[in-house]
Design an enzyme around this catalytic site. Structure first.
Site, PDB file in Angstrom:
ATOM      1  N   ASP A 187      11.113  12.330  19.186  1.00 17.86           N
ATOM      2  CA  ASP A 187       9.954  11.933  18.391  1.00 17.86           C
ATOM      3  C   ASP A 187       8.684  12.325  19.132  1.00 17.86           C
ATOM      4  O   ASP A 187       8.417  11.832  20.226  1.00 17.86           O
ATOM      5  CB  ASP A 187       9.995  10.414  18.168  1.00 17.86           C
ATOM      6  CG  ASP A 187       8.852   9.906  17.299  1.00 17.86           C
ATOM      7  OD1 ASP A 187       8.015  10.718  16.861  1.00 17.86           O
ATOM      8  OD2 ASP A 187       8.797   8.680  17.060  1.00 17.86           O
ATOM      9  N   MET A 246       3.792  -0.139  15.322  1.00 18.46           N
ATOM     10  CA  MET A 246       3.024  -0.239  16.567  1.00 18.46           C
ATOM     11  C   MET A 246       2.193  -1.515  16.553  1.00 18.46           C
ATOM     12  O   MET A 246       1.560  -1.832  15.540  1.00 18.46           O
ATOM     13  CB  MET A 246       2.121   0.982  16.733  1.00 18.46           C
ATOM     14  CG  MET A 246       2.887   2.277  16.854  1.00 18.46           C
ATOM     15  SD  MET A 246       1.819   3.677  17.281  1.00 18.46           S
ATOM     16  CE  MET A 246       1.543   4.393  15.678  1.00 18.46           C
ATOM     17  N   SER A 249       8.380  11.189   9.606  1.00 12.40           N
ATOM     18  CA  SER A 249       7.681   9.964   9.988  1.00 12.40           C
ATOM     19  C   SER A 249       6.537   9.705   9.035  1.00 12.40           C
ATOM     20  O   SER A 249       5.598  10.507   8.941  1.00 12.40           O
ATOM     21  CB  SER A 249       7.149  10.088  11.415  1.00 12.40           C
ATOM     22  OG  SER A 249       6.279   9.007  11.701  1.00 12.40           O
ATOM     23  N   HIS A 258      11.534   7.825   8.895  1.00 10.38           N
ATOM     24  CA  HIS A 258      11.204   7.199  10.170  1.00 10.38           C
ATOM     25  C   HIS A 258       9.960   6.334   9.996  1.00 10.38           C
ATOM     26  O   HIS A 258       8.935   6.793   9.487  1.00 10.38           O
ATOM     27  CB  HIS A 258      10.949   8.291  11.217  1.00 10.38           C
ATOM     28  CG  HIS A 258      10.864   7.793  12.622  1.00 10.38           C
ATOM     29  ND1 HIS A 258      11.975   7.434  13.360  1.00 10.38           N
ATOM     30  CD2 HIS A 258       9.790   7.607  13.428  1.00 10.38           C
ATOM     31  CE1 HIS A 258      11.582   7.051  14.564  1.00 10.38           C
ATOM     32  NE2 HIS A 258      10.259   7.136  14.631  1.00 10.38           N
ATOM     33  N   HIS A 273      11.340   2.329  14.122  1.00 10.03           N
ATOM     34  CA  HIS A 273      11.083   2.511  15.561  1.00 10.03           C
ATOM     35  C   HIS A 273      10.072   1.457  15.996  1.00 10.03           C
ATOM     36  O   HIS A 273       8.896   1.533  15.649  1.00 10.03           O
ATOM     37  CB  HIS A 273      10.558   3.932  15.780  1.00 10.03           C
ATOM     38  CG  HIS A 273      10.155   4.227  17.184  1.00 10.03           C
ATOM     39  ND1 HIS A 273       9.345   5.295  17.504  1.00 10.03           N
ATOM     40  CD2 HIS A 273      10.426   3.612  18.358  1.00 10.03           C
ATOM     41  CE1 HIS A 273       9.146   5.318  18.807  1.00 10.03           C
ATOM     42  NE2 HIS A 273       9.786   4.300  19.347  1.00 10.03           N
ATOM     43  N   ASP A 297       7.345   4.095  12.055  1.00 10.88           N
ATOM     44  CA  ASP A 297       6.804   3.767  13.374  1.00 10.88           C
ATOM     45  C   ASP A 297       5.998   2.474  13.300  1.00 10.88           C
ATOM     46  O   ASP A 297       4.927   2.441  12.683  1.00 10.88           O
ATOM     47  CB  ASP A 297       5.906   4.895  13.885  1.00 10.88           C
ATOM     48  CG  ASP A 297       6.694   6.104  14.358  1.00 10.88           C
ATOM     49  OD1 ASP A 297       7.583   5.923  15.204  1.00 10.88           O
ATOM     50  OD2 ASP A 297       6.425   7.208  13.878  1.00 10.88           O
ATOM     51  N   MET A 333      11.314   9.847  23.584  1.00  8.99           N
ATOM     52  CA  MET A 333       9.933  10.140  23.176  1.00  8.99           C
ATOM     53  C   MET A 333       9.477  11.424  23.854  1.00  8.99           C
ATOM     54  O   MET A 333       9.576  11.561  25.081  1.00  8.99           O
ATOM     55  CB  MET A 333       9.007   8.993  23.558  1.00  8.99           C
ATOM     56  CG  MET A 333       9.207   7.720  22.744  1.00  8.99           C
ATOM     57  SD  MET A 333       8.914   7.954  20.970  1.00  8.99           S
ATOM     58  CE  MET A 333       7.188   8.478  20.957  1.00  8.99           C
ATOM     59  N   MET A 375       7.755   0.138  18.370  1.00  3.62           N
ATOM     60  CA  MET A 375       6.893   0.290  19.541  1.00  3.62           C
ATOM     61  C   MET A 375       6.117  -1.014  19.694  1.00  3.62           C
ATOM     62  O   MET A 375       4.897  -1.082  19.497  1.00  3.62           O
ATOM     63  CB  MET A 375       5.975   1.499  19.368  1.00  3.62           C
ATOM     64  CG  MET A 375       6.706   2.811  19.491  1.00  3.62           C
ATOM     65  SD  MET A 375       5.646   4.255  19.221  1.00  3.62           S
ATOM     66  CE  MET A 375       5.798   4.425  17.448  1.00  3.62           C
TER      67      MET A 375
END
Length: 219
Positions: A174, A36, A7, A32, A65, A34, A136, A67
């Site tokens: 994760d 957010m 990540s 990965h 991913h 992330d 998660m 979020m």
């Protein structure tokens, strides 16, 4: 097969290009990403400009991913900028079936994610539609958290249901994964391992080798 997905949330952003070069030269197939938004989770990470830059630096599978509240708003743009797969949260999307179908229509792999407090059964209606389920193992929103051991039961539950239906679906985890708890997660049924600090802090290549030494062990 077991795979590692470093990540970049834990990368040194002053050295991101050179750190990606190390990943590129390794056996790691996934990176990965992330994303957010400060709404679905408290933190804000990064978005389109970073993904676009990362895409120019690597040929690895970009595992995005989301979020993000109402992730369907951003699917087209993230796919256009180079995402290979997009995972959305069951808790954050009111049109999960439609969004998964749309990701696939754009040529991407798709996944469904569940938070630690979400019953694992909430992922089951989508198993025939996804390439991956992300469990998660920390509460989403911050890097460097401690692993939540009760999530092992969720991993086992997802893997059991996937196996029962005979589906070719990966189980990704994760959050808080370290060398010390890696094997129990593999044994529970996870086969794509997201980890940030455990890869990017210290010698990246040595950290990758240490993970794969465990991940490639025969049972």
């Amino acid at each position: 097969m077991n795979y590692l997905a470093p990540s970049i949330l834990a990368a040194d952003f002053c050295e991101l290009g050179s750190q990606l070069d190390i990943i590129e030269q390794s056996e790691v197939p996934y990176i990965h990403v992330d994303v957010m938004d400060g709404m679905f989770v408290p933190s804000i990470s990064f978005g389109m400009p970073v993904l676009e830059c990362v895409r120019t630096r690597t040929k690895r599978f970009l595992d995005v991913h989301m979020m993000v509240q109402s992730p369907e708003r951003y699917v087209d743009e993230f796919m256009r900028l180079g995402a290979d797969g997009i995972t959305i949260h069951v808790e954050a999307c009111d049109c999960v079936h439609e969004t998964l179908a749309h990701i696939k229509s754009l040529g991407g792999k798709c996944g469904i994610a569940i938070n630690p407090e979400t019953p694992v059964e909430q992922a089951f209606p989508y198993l025939e539609e996804v390439d991956m389920v992300l469990v998660m193992t920390v509460r989403p929103g911050f890097g460097g958290q401690s692993y939540i051991r009760s999530c092992l039961d969720k991993i086992k539950g997802v893997r059991s249901e996937i196996s029962k239906r005979g589906l070719p679906v990966d189980v990704e985890i994760d959050g808080g994964v370290r060398l010390g708890n890696l094997k129990e997660n593999l044994d529970a049924g996870a086969n794509i391992i997201v980890t940030g600090s455990a890869i990017f802090k210290g010698d990246i290549q040595q950290n990758i080798d240490d993970f794969y030494n465990i991940m490639n062990e025969k049972k």
